[in-house]
Each structure stands twice: as structure tokens, then as C-alpha cells.
Motif scaffolding. Structure first.
Motif, PDB file in Angstrom:
ATOM      1  N   LYS A  10      -0.752 -11.963   4.700  1.00  0.00           N
ATOM      2  CA  LYS A  10      -2.067 -12.700   4.958  1.00  0.00           C
ATOM      3  C   LYS A  10      -2.120 -13.788   4.559  1.00  0.00           C
ATOM      4  CE  LYS A  10      -6.852 -11.388   4.301  1.00  0.00           C
ATOM      5  NZ  LYS A  10      -7.519 -12.749   3.800  1.00  0.00           N
TER       6      LYS A  10
ATOM      7  N   LEU B 254      -8.662   4.146  10.770  1.00  0.00           N
ATOM      8  CA  LEU B 254      -9.108   3.801   9.058  1.00  0.00           C
ATOM      9  C   LEU B 254     -10.025   2.721   9.060  1.00  0.00           C
ATOM     10  CD1 LEU B 254      -5.382   3.824   7.921  1.00  0.00           C
ATOM     11  CD2 LEU B 254      -7.326   5.271   6.750  1.00  0.00           C
TER      12      LEU B 254
ATOM     13  N   LEU C  98      -5.193  -4.025  13.455  1.00  0.00           N
ATOM     14  CA  LEU C  98      -6.646  -4.316  13.580  1.00  0.00           C
ATOM     15  C   LEU C  98      -7.427  -4.117  14.757  1.00  0.00           C
ATOM     16  CD1 LEU C  98      -8.870  -5.384  11.631  1.00  0.00           C
ATOM     17  CD2 LEU C  98      -8.279  -7.688  12.313  1.00  0.00           C
TER      18      LEU C  98
ATOM     19  N   ASP D 190      -6.477  -7.412  17.174  1.00  0.00           N
ATOM     20  CA  ASP D 190      -5.541  -7.539  18.196  1.00  0.00           C
ATOM     21  C   ASP D 190      -5.515  -6.758  19.101  1.00  0.00           C
ATOM     22  OD1 ASP D 190      -3.131  -8.123  15.476  1.00  0.00           O
ATOM     23  OD2 ASP D 190      -3.947  -9.518  16.778  1.00  0.00           O
TER      24      ASP D 190
ATOM     25  N   LEU E 291      -0.639  -0.480  10.416  1.00  0.00           N
ATOM     26  CA  LEU E 291      -1.850  -0.622  10.946  1.00  0.00           C
ATOM     27  C   LEU E 291      -2.045  -1.957  11.864  1.00  0.00           C
ATOM     28  CD1 LEU E 291      -1.756   1.121   8.151  1.00  0.00           C
ATOM     29  CD2 LEU E 291      -3.790   0.317   7.614  1.00  0.00           C
TER      30      LEU E 291
ATOM     31  N   TYR F 116     -13.297  -6.718  13.013  1.00  0.00           N
ATOM     32  CA  TYR F 116     -13.495  -7.157  11.800  1.00  0.00           C
ATOM     33  C   TYR F 116     -14.876  -7.682  11.632  1.00  0.00           C
ATOM     34  CZ  TYR F 116     -13.710 -11.023   8.255  1.00  0.00           C
ATOM     35  OH  TYR F 116     -13.964 -11.946   7.401  1.00  0.00           O
TER      36      TYR F 116
ATOM     37  N   GLN G   5     -15.648  -9.870  14.728  1.00  0.00           N
ATOM     38  CA  GLN G   5     -14.932 -10.387  15.546  1.00  0.00           C
ATOM     39  C   GLN G   5     -13.636  -9.448  16.179  1.00  0.00           C
ATOM     40  OE1 GLN G   5     -13.103 -13.940  13.806  1.00  0.00           O
ATOM     41  NE2 GLN G   5     -14.838 -14.066  12.509  1.00  0.00           N
ATOM     42  N   LYS G   6     -13.219  -9.831  17.146  1.00  0.00           N
ATOM     43  CA  LYS G   6     -11.951  -8.649  17.850  1.00  0.00           C
ATOM     44  C   LYS G   6     -10.924  -9.019  17.193  1.00  0.00           C
ATOM     45  CE  LYS G   6     -13.939  -8.624  22.506  1.00  0.00           C
ATOM     46  NZ  LYS G   6     -13.683  -8.785  23.997  1.00  0.00           N
TER      47      LYS G   6
ATOM     48  N   TYR H 136       0.987  -1.182  -0.110  1.00  0.00           N
ATOM     49  CA  TYR H 136       0.200  -0.110   0.032  1.00  0.00           C
ATOM     50  C   TYR H 136       0.873   1.340   0.230  1.00  0.00           C
ATOM     51  CZ  TYR H 136      -4.128  -2.787   0.999  1.00  0.00           C
ATOM     52  OH  TYR H 136      -5.231  -3.663   0.915  1.00  0.00           O
TER      53      TYR H 136
ATOM     54  N   TYR I 218      -8.969  -0.091  11.428  1.00  0.00           N
ATOM     55  CA  TYR I 218      -7.741  -0.036  11.830  1.00  0.00           C
ATOM     56  C   TYR I 218      -7.440   1.342  12.801  1.00  0.00           C
ATOM     57  CZ  TYR I 218      -6.864  -3.977   8.694  1.00  0.00           C
ATOM     58  OH  TYR I 218      -6.893  -5.113   7.865  1.00  0.00           O
TER      59      TYR I 218
ATOM     60  N   GLN J 100      -8.345  -5.264   0.216  1.00  0.00           N
ATOM     61  CA  GLN J 100      -8.962  -4.226   1.173  1.00  0.00           C
ATOM     62  C   GLN J 100      -8.947  -2.968   0.632  1.00  0.00           C
ATOM     63  OE1 GLN J 100      -8.185  -4.560   5.415  1.00  0.00           O
ATOM     64  NE2 GLN J 100      -7.802  -6.644   5.202  1.00  0.00           N
TER      65      GLN J 100
ATOM     66  N   ARG K 143     -13.261 -11.874   2.834  1.00  0.00           N
ATOM     67  CA  ARG K 143     -11.933 -11.823   3.440  1.00  0.00           C
ATOM     68  C   ARG K 143     -10.772 -12.147   2.658  1.00  0.00           C
ATOM     69  NH1 ARG K 143     -12.928 -16.133   8.269  1.00  0.00           N
ATOM     70  NH2 ARG K 143     -12.941 -17.972   6.796  1.00  0.00           N
ATOM     71  N   SER K 144     -11.023 -12.774   1.488  1.00  0.00           N
ATOM     72  CA  SER K 144      -9.880 -13.198   0.721  1.00  0.00           C
ATOM     73  C   SER K 144      -9.184 -12.062  -0.404  1.00  0.00           C
ATOM     74  CB  SER K 144     -10.189 -14.472  -0.031  1.00  0.00           C
ATOM     75  OG  SER K 144     -11.091 -14.343  -1.010  1.00  0.00           O
TER      76      SER K 144
END
Lengths: 112, 112
Positions: free
Chosen positions: A93, B90, B45, B59, B43, B48, B56-57, A36, B35, B101, B97-98
């Protein structure tokens, strides 16, 4: 835990020179590697990405190489221009996973 | 790309106050992310969401909460439990998810 190390943190090049940014990842199951570009105060924008089934990908002046054995990947920018000045982030990822692990970023300065 | 809209651009929080950051996307993406970006760091996370009514939580979820009542909206609340909320936040989304972003322009949160 999973992490991505990125070097250098700052890079200054003369216009027209090449710039190389290197990243190392820890999760051997990672198989998707995006890069990015973030200009000051703006959103990160995807500039190139590579999946683990290829070793190199090129898009005009930008190329990315991947060495899965060594868990290294690199961004190469040729013929740099002042508008290439920005912060560049590498990331790793697992396909199917939701977490993208980002490097700390490289601030690139291209001097005219 | 104007597909992800974050508001406000700048936000100030008083001691003990909860604040909510807005993220809206018109890309018809299923997955959305929040993020946190601190100077000199990549960044990280926070949360999500893969689909409506599911999240989901990440980090660093402590002190934050989210909701996903609509596909296009994924607001983030920074609660008073988050003791160091000053950062650039952000929002991102992806088809699933694959996929890569795409990011919004961010919200800069500061403490008064």
C-alpha cells in the motif's frame, strides 16, 4: 496495473522447521507492507507489518524483510507449530492511498 | 477482536434479488472497506469510505452499492446486476486510510 505476486501458493513444513513466503510488488510508490493470517472460516488478522524506512522487523518467531530496490518482501516463521497452519496474505500500500493490494495467499500446513 | 460485526454469517440470494450485508464497528474508526474474497485469490476492494457520507469505488464495484450514513455502519448491497455474487465478503475498518485495517468475520453469500 498494480499487483502483488505471492509464492508459494502452498507450503508444507514439519513442526519446528522454518517457513518462508515471498512477495513481489509492482507499484514502486508502495511503502507499507502488512501480512495477514487467516485461519479457516475466520477473519484475516494482522500479524506483522513493515514500512519502507526499515529493512527488517521481528516479532518473536515472525520476521519480515523488505528489499525496496528489488521490490521484494518476505515473511519468515521460525520454529513452526501446528497452530501456525493457516493462509497467509501479503499486501502492499501507498501511505495516504486507500487501496491495499493483496497477494493471492499462501496456504501453510505445519505437520506435527 | 469483536470491534467489527458482520451479519449474517451466511446469506443466500435468489435470482433477480438484491441482498444487503451488514457491517458495524464500535472502534470509532473513520475508514471502512468492503472486500470480496474468492477461492485461490487475494482480497479485492469493492468500496471504500473515508468518512460519513463519502465513499469511493474500488476495483470491482460493478453490481454493488454502499451507503455511509453513520460512522459505525457501512452496509453493502449486492444487486441483481452482480452476475457472479457467490463469494466470501469481508468488511474492514481503520483509524484512517494510513493505518492497518481490522477485519470482521465475513459473510458467505451463495446463489440459490
Amino acid at each position: 496495473g498494480e499487483n502483488v505476486e505471492q509464492h508459494p501458493s502452498t507450503l508444507s513444513v514439519q513442526e519446528g522447521d522454518s517457513a518462508v513466503i515471498k512477495c513481489t510488488y509492482s507499484d514502486s510508490a508502495s511503502n507499507y507492507f502488512p501480512w495477514y493470517k487467516q485461519e479457516l472460516g475466520k477473519r484475516p488478522q494482522l500479524i506483522i507489518d513493515i514500512r519502507s524506512n526499515v529493512g527488517e522487523k521481528k516479532d518473536q518467531r515472525i520476521a519480515v524483510t523488505l528489499n525496496k530496490t528489488a521490490k521484494h518482501f518476505s515473511l519468515h516463521i521460525t520454529e513452526t507449530q501446528p497452530e501456525d497452519s493457516a493462509v497467509y496474505f501479503c499486501a502492499a500500500k501507498r501511505t495516504g492511498g486507500f487501496k491495499t493490494i493483496f497477494g493471492a495467499g499462501t496456504r501453510l500446513f505445519v505437520k506435527a | 477482536d469483536g470491534g467489527i460485526t458482520q451479519s449474517p454469517k451466511y446469506l443466500f440470494r435468489k435470482e433477480g434479488q438484491n441482498v444487503t450485508l451488514s457491517c458495524e464497528q464500535n472502534l470509532n474508526h473513520d475508514a471502512m472497506y468492503w472486500y470480496r474474497q474468492d477461492p485461490g485469490q487475494g482480497l479485492r476492494l469493492i468500496y471504500y469510505s473515508q468518512i460519513v457520507n463519502d465513499f469511493q469505488k474500488g476495483d470491482i464495484a460493478e453490481g454493488y452499492s454502499v451507503s455511509r450514513e453513520k460512522k459505525e455502519s457501512f452496509p453493502l448491497t449486492v444487486t441483481s446486476a452482480q452476475k457472479n455474487p457467490t463469494a466470501f465478503y469481508l468488511c474492514a475498518s481503520s483509524t484512517d486510510r494510513s493505518q492497518p485495517q481490522h477485519f470482521g468475520d465475513g459473510t458467505r453469500l451463495s446463489i440459490l
